[in-house]
Design a protein around this motif. Structure first.
Motif, PDB file in Angstrom:
ATOM      1  N   TRP A  92      42.766  71.214  74.530  1.00  0.00           N
ATOM      2  CA  TRP A  92      41.371  71.029  74.115  1.00  0.00           C
ATOM      3  C   TRP A  92      40.902  69.616  74.492  1.00  0.00           C
ATOM      4  CZ3 TRP A  92      39.963  75.655  73.621  1.00  0.00           C
ATOM      5  CH2 TRP A  92      40.805  76.602  73.037  1.00  0.00           C
ATOM      6  N   PHE A  93      41.791  68.641  74.357  1.00  0.00           N
ATOM      7  CA  PHE A  93      41.466  67.273  74.775  1.00  0.00           C
ATOM      8  C   PHE A  93      41.191  67.265  76.290  1.00  0.00           C
ATOM      9  CE2 PHE A  93      43.088  66.166  70.702  1.00  0.00           C
ATOM     10  CZ  PHE A  93      42.740  64.856  70.427  1.00  0.00           C
ATOM     11  N   LEU A  94      42.044  67.965  77.023  1.00  0.00           N
ATOM     12  CA  LEU A  94      41.929  68.018  78.482  1.00  0.00           C
ATOM     13  C   LEU A  94      40.602  68.647  78.893  1.00  0.00           C
ATOM     14  CD1 LEU A  94      43.663  67.309  80.965  1.00  0.00           C
ATOM     15  CD2 LEU A  94      44.563  69.627  80.894  1.00  0.00           C
ATOM     16  N   LYS A  95      40.243  69.737  78.210  1.00  0.00           N
ATOM     17  CA  LYS A  95      38.993  70.436  78.487  1.00  0.00           C
ATOM     18  C   LYS A  95      37.799  69.522  78.216  1.00  0.00           C
ATOM     19  CE  LYS A  95      38.319  75.349  77.959  1.00  0.00           C
ATOM     20  NZ  LYS A  95      38.512  76.479  77.093  1.00  0.00           N
ATOM     21  N   SER A  96      37.905  68.744  77.163  1.00  0.00           N
ATOM     22  CA  SER A  96      36.802  67.901  76.717  1.00  0.00           C
ATOM     23  C   SER A  96      36.672  66.594  77.503  1.00  0.00           C
ATOM     24  CB  SER A  96      36.997  67.606  75.228  1.00  0.00           C
ATOM     25  OG  SER A  96      35.973  66.799  74.751  1.00  0.00           O
ATOM     26  N   VAL A  97      37.788  65.899  77.746  1.00  0.00           N
ATOM     27  CA  VAL A  97      37.702  64.563  78.366  1.00  0.00           C
ATOM     28  C   VAL A  97      38.406  64.453  79.721  1.00  0.00           C
ATOM     29  CG1 VAL A  97      37.455  63.416  76.139  1.00  0.00           C
ATOM     30  CG2 VAL A  97      39.743  63.660  77.105  1.00  0.00           C
ATOM     31  N   GLY A  98      39.120  65.506  80.133  1.00  0.00           N
ATOM     32  CA  GLY A  98      39.802  65.486  81.428  1.00  0.00           C
ATOM     33  C   GLY A  98      41.025  64.573  81.427  1.00  0.00           C
ATOM     34  N   PRO A  99      41.778  64.565  82.528  1.00  0.00           N
ATOM     35  CA  PRO A  99      42.982  63.733  82.615  1.00  0.00           C
ATOM     36  C   PRO A  99      42.699  62.251  82.376  1.00  0.00           C
ATOM     37  CG  PRO A  99      42.880  65.249  84.483  1.00  0.00           C
ATOM     38  CD  PRO A  99      41.576  65.367  83.757  1.00  0.00           C
ATOM     39  N   GLU A 100      41.582  61.753  82.942  1.00  0.00           N
ATOM     40  CA  GLU A 100      41.240  60.323  82.779  1.00  0.00           C
ATOM     41  C   GLU A 100      41.024  59.976  81.313  1.00  0.00           C
ATOM     42  OE1 GLU A 100      40.252  61.273  86.990  1.00  0.00           O
ATOM     43  OE2 GLU A 100      39.837  62.266  85.082  1.00  0.00           O
ATOM     44  N   GLY A 101      40.402  60.883  80.567  1.00  0.00           N
ATOM     45  CA  GLY A 101      40.152  60.663  79.144  1.00  0.00           C
ATOM     46  C   GLY A 101      41.449  60.552  78.359  1.00  0.00           C
ATOM     47  N   LEU A 102      42.434  61.385  78.722  1.00  0.00           N
ATOM     48  CA  LEU A 102      43.748  61.313  78.067  1.00  0.00           C
ATOM     49  C   LEU A 102      44.406  59.965  78.356  1.00  0.00           C
ATOM     50  CD1 LEU A 102      45.125  64.925  78.705  1.00  0.00           C
ATOM     51  CD2 LEU A 102      44.703  63.905  76.479  1.00  0.00           C
TER      52      LEU A 102
END
Length: 198
Positions: A92-102
């Motif tokens: 869900w984090f990946l869907k929301s913020v993408g790899p860069e967000g992680l």
């Protein structure tokens, strides 16, 4: 005739990888036939990866004909600096913020270590649930390599010779990945059970 086992997934890449991981050794007759089905399953809000997987496979059992062997797979990415989060919620984090967000989530931390965990919950034809777990240690890095497989481009395993999962050849990744470790345990269980029926 080989028994049929259902894998609950709509992810074509994941299905391909799992087929590879559960394939019999060369010259061996398959102990089972692997099919897949795409169900929407509720995700239990729990920090226990095992509880989440058990809950999912129980739901799958209810949707399938009695006596159908079925398994679900859940993969988590656990950051040391966040005491295991995002964990099971990483997709869900990946869907929301993408790899860069992680990656940005760890910007303020010196510790970039992470643990990749795959939990497989298998319900056999008698309805009994078995749970298998594989783990791989590594760290979170800036995205490198293909982006077709979730967070593979930001996870650099300790045993990966400095490459992210996304930069590795499939066969090399399958030597060390948490998914391959979890499915090796499932495979061992299935091949042990194949004599008495899955």
């Amino acid at each position: 005739m080989a028994s049929k086992i259902v894998f609950v997934t709509g992810n074509v890449n994941k299905l391909k990888e799992v087929r590879m991981l559960l394939a019999p050794a060369e010259g061996q007759v398959p102990a089972f036939e692997l099919t897949n089905i795409d169900f929407d399953l509720d995700e239990l809000q729990d920090s226990s990866l095992e509880n989440i997987a058990r809950h999912k496979v129980s739901q799958a059992q209810e949707k399938l004909a009695k006596g159908t062997a079925v398994f679900v797979e859940d993969t988590a990415l656990c950051f040391d600096s966040y005491n295991g989060l995002p964990g099971a919620y990483v997709k869900w984090f990946l869907k929301s913020v993408g790899p860069e967000g992680l990656v940005r989530m760890l910007a303020g931390f010196d510790n970039k270590k992470a643990e990749a965990v795959t939990t497989v919950a298998f319900a056999d034809s008698n309805g009994q649930i078995h749970v298998f777990q594989g783990k791989t240690q590594g760290k979170v890095v800036d995205p490198r390599g293909s982006r077709e497989f979730g967070w593979d481009c930001i996870f650099e395993p300790e045993e990966g010779a400095g490459k992210t999962y996304a930069e590795m050849e499939k066969k090399d990744k399958n030597q060390i990945s948490q998914r391959s470790r979890a499915f090796a345990l499932l495979s061992k269980h299935l091949n042990g059970a194949s004599n008495s029926g899955v």
